[in-house]
Write an enzyme that holds these catalytic residues in place. Structure first.
Site, mmCIF file in Angstrom:
data_model
loop_
_atom_site.group_PDB
_atom_site.id
_atom_site.type_symbol
_atom_site.label_atom_id
_atom_site.label_comp_id
_atom_site.label_asym_id
_atom_site.label_seq_id
_atom_site.Cartn_x
_atom_site.Cartn_y
_atom_site.Cartn_z
ATOM 1 N N ASP A 183 0.851 -1.188 0.000
ATOM 2 C CA ASP A 183 0.000 0.000 0.000
ATOM 3 C C ASP A 183 0.886 1.237 0.000
ATOM 4 O O ASP A 183 2.012 1.187 -0.513
ATOM 5 C CB ASP A 183 -0.907 -0.027 1.242
ATOM 6 C CG ASP A 183 -2.266 0.596 1.002
ATOM 7 O OD1 ASP A 183 -2.326 1.825 0.796
ATOM 8 O OD2 ASP A 183 -3.271 -0.130 1.009
ATOM 9 N N HIS A 229 -4.264 5.948 3.631
ATOM 10 C CA HIS A 229 -4.869 4.703 3.164
ATOM 11 C C HIS A 229 -4.180 3.470 3.754
ATOM 12 O O HIS A 229 -4.832 2.570 4.295
ATOM 13 C CB HIS A 229 -4.818 4.683 1.635
ATOM 14 C CG HIS A 229 -5.591 3.599 0.977
ATOM 15 N ND1 HIS A 229 -5.065 2.340 0.744
ATOM 16 C CD2 HIS A 229 -6.843 3.567 0.469
ATOM 17 C CE1 HIS A 229 -5.963 1.597 0.125
ATOM 18 N NE2 HIS A 229 -7.063 2.316 -0.058
ATOM 19 N N SER A 421 -11.213 -1.383 -0.614
ATOM 20 C CA SER A 421 -9.924 -1.359 0.090
ATOM 21 C C SER A 421 -10.096 -1.644 1.561
ATOM 22 O O SER A 421 -9.198 -2.175 2.218
ATOM 23 C CB SER A 421 -9.258 0.012 -0.069
ATOM 24 O OG SER A 421 -8.717 0.189 -1.344
#
Length: 478
Positions: A183, A229, A421
């Site tokens: 990520d 994220h 996600s």
């Protein structure tokens, strides 16, 4: 209360432009809220669909596969003589190189020992459509009970999959089971993640982000999350349970940075990250990312991806991927190869979530409803998991090194995101719990997850739920 984005965009653009890196700067932080803040300027669904299907060739970078699964002697000297650089190579015969001209690449393509050679390409991370930032700051207090974390009341997603029942029965995971979070990095000093991240097995394949880490957070490891994220994904897999709970509590995490602060990822970094994970003893790789490209004319690249995925599986790594946020029917994607749901030996995860809630802490209505943005399709979706919906997002801690949500630098905030996600790490966490009980073959782990899922929608395989929405307690025999 309103928060403004840190004013580094122009500086970053000039910096990245000077070193020749294409960037997509998205204003994600028009933050305002009544009970929290809303990041209202993110991608729309149409924009995300376009971004997921648009790749940009990275000048001078190439991916190679050698015949016989072996890097030949003298290869590194050959690349150096051409003025290039080997970014990463693996004994499976994979190499990721930079600094070659197109004519030099064509010369190499003609070599008899090379089975595949393709230009590297980038794509945009499937960022959530919206996000909420809590205006409350968590009070730091250690807990051995995930359900006792400060913000647990709003984490509807764990009771939805009966994770709370597993915790109560003592199923918190094992430090002997290791995750790779492919990520945009991890805030490894965060209260919820401190002590869980093995930096010795972490790595960054994003030199542009490394330079920003040196500027803004000198001395920090390069896996430092400058966005939000990656930390959100990591804390959903495993958390100390202080700010918010995670699916597990004791699992070991490794950070493999393959996406930059702007959400740009590239195949070379991802493939290198997967192979790096496979050779460092990782049990589960979570990939809350993906893109799409035309199959026509890219048959060799499809074969390239499939070969690498098979190598990772042989190394014993269970790979969990997100289905994407374009509300697309993957049964009707025609000539599109969906990376990475169309790849072999992966668990492809769609998203569910409540359609309404009376307050941020619930009660929540229909927590198993298919998320409005989630991709779907019987041919691709293996299983569903909470990803957030119109009624509530998925909540997890916010990185304190964010340049995108700078208020997170000032305290222990939690951020609510909606996307596939967010669904994928719930499944990754369940995979880790299954592995901690002695089942470590990727095929067997996948079967255990699918066979224990709650069969929702149409009987058998449903276009939204696949084999069903995961059930943690049931998968562990409770």
């Amino acid at each position: 209360m309103k928060y403004k984005n840190i004013l580094f965009g122009v500086i970053a653009l000039l910096f990245f432009g000077a070193i020749g890196c294409d960037t997509n700067i998205v204003d994600q932080n028009n933050l305002s809220s009544e009970s929290g803040a809303v990041l209202s300027n993110e991608f729309s669904m149409d924009q995300m669909a376009t971004a997921a299907e648009t790749n940009s060739i990275i000048d001078g970078e190439y991916l190679l596969l050698f015949k016989g699964n072996k890097i030949p002697k003298g290869f590194s000297d050959d690349i150096e003589d051409k003025g290039g650089n080997i970014i990463y190579q693996h004994d499976s015969g994979f190499a990721y190189v930079s600094g070659l001209t197109s004519s030099q690449a064509e010369e190499m393509r003609a070599r008899k020992d090379i089975s595949e050679l393709t230009a590297n390409a980038s794509f945009s991370l499937n960022l959530p459509n919206d996000a909420e930032l809590s205006s409350e700051e968590a009070v730091a207090s250690s807990t051995q009970n995930p359900a006792g974390s400060f913000f647990y009341a709003r984490q509807w997603h764990y009771p939805a999959i009966d994770a709370d029942q597993a915790w109560a029965a003592g199923y918190l995971g094992s430090e002997d089971v290791t995750f790779a979070i492919l990520d945009g990095g991890i805030d490894y000093t965060n209260l919820d993640l401190s002590g869980l991240v093995d930096l010795s097995r972490s790595i960054s394949f994003v030199p542009t982000d490394d330079a920003l880490v040196d500027i803004y957070f000198p001395g920090r490891n390069y896996i430092t999350d400058l966005q939000y994220h990656g930390t959100h994904v990591a804390a959903t897999v495993a958390s100390n349970g202080i700010i918010g709970a995670g699916t597990t509590s004791k699992t070991t995490l490794t950070g493999i940075k393959v996406c930059d602060v702007f959400g740009d990822c590239n195949f070379g970094a991802i493939f290198s990250g997967l192979l790096f994970a496979s050779e460092t003893g990782v049990d589960v790789a979570n990939m809350s990312l993906g893109g799409g490209f035309l199959k026509a004319g890219n048959g060799n690249f499809v074969g390239f991806i499939n070969s690498l995925m098979n190598t990772v599986r042989r190394a014993g790594v269970t790979v969990v991927v997100s289905a994407g946020n374009s509300a697309a029917d993957l049964d009707k994607d025609g000539n599109i190869y969906n990376a990475f749901c169309d790849s072999p030996n992966v668990i492809c995860v769609s998203a569910t979530g409540p359609i309404a809630s009376q307050s941020v802490n619930g009660p929540f209505t229909d927590v198993d409803a298919p998320a409005v943005y989630s991709n779907f399709g019987r041919s691709s979706i293996d299983v569903a998991a909470p990803g957030g919906n119109t009624g509530a997002p998925v909540w997890a801690t916010c990185t304190q090194t964010s340049l995108v949500v700078p208020v997170c630098q000032t305290g222990n905030f939690i951020v609510g995101l909606s996307g596939t996600s967010m669904a994928s790490p719930h499944v990754s966490g369940l995979a880790a719990l299954i592995i901690s009980q002695g089942t470590n073959n990727p095929g067997q782990v996948k079967s255990a997850i699918l066979q224990s899922a709650d069969d929702l929608g149409q009987n058998g395989t449903d276009k939204f739920y696949g084999k069903g929405r995961i059930n943690v307690a049931k998968a562990l025999g409770l």
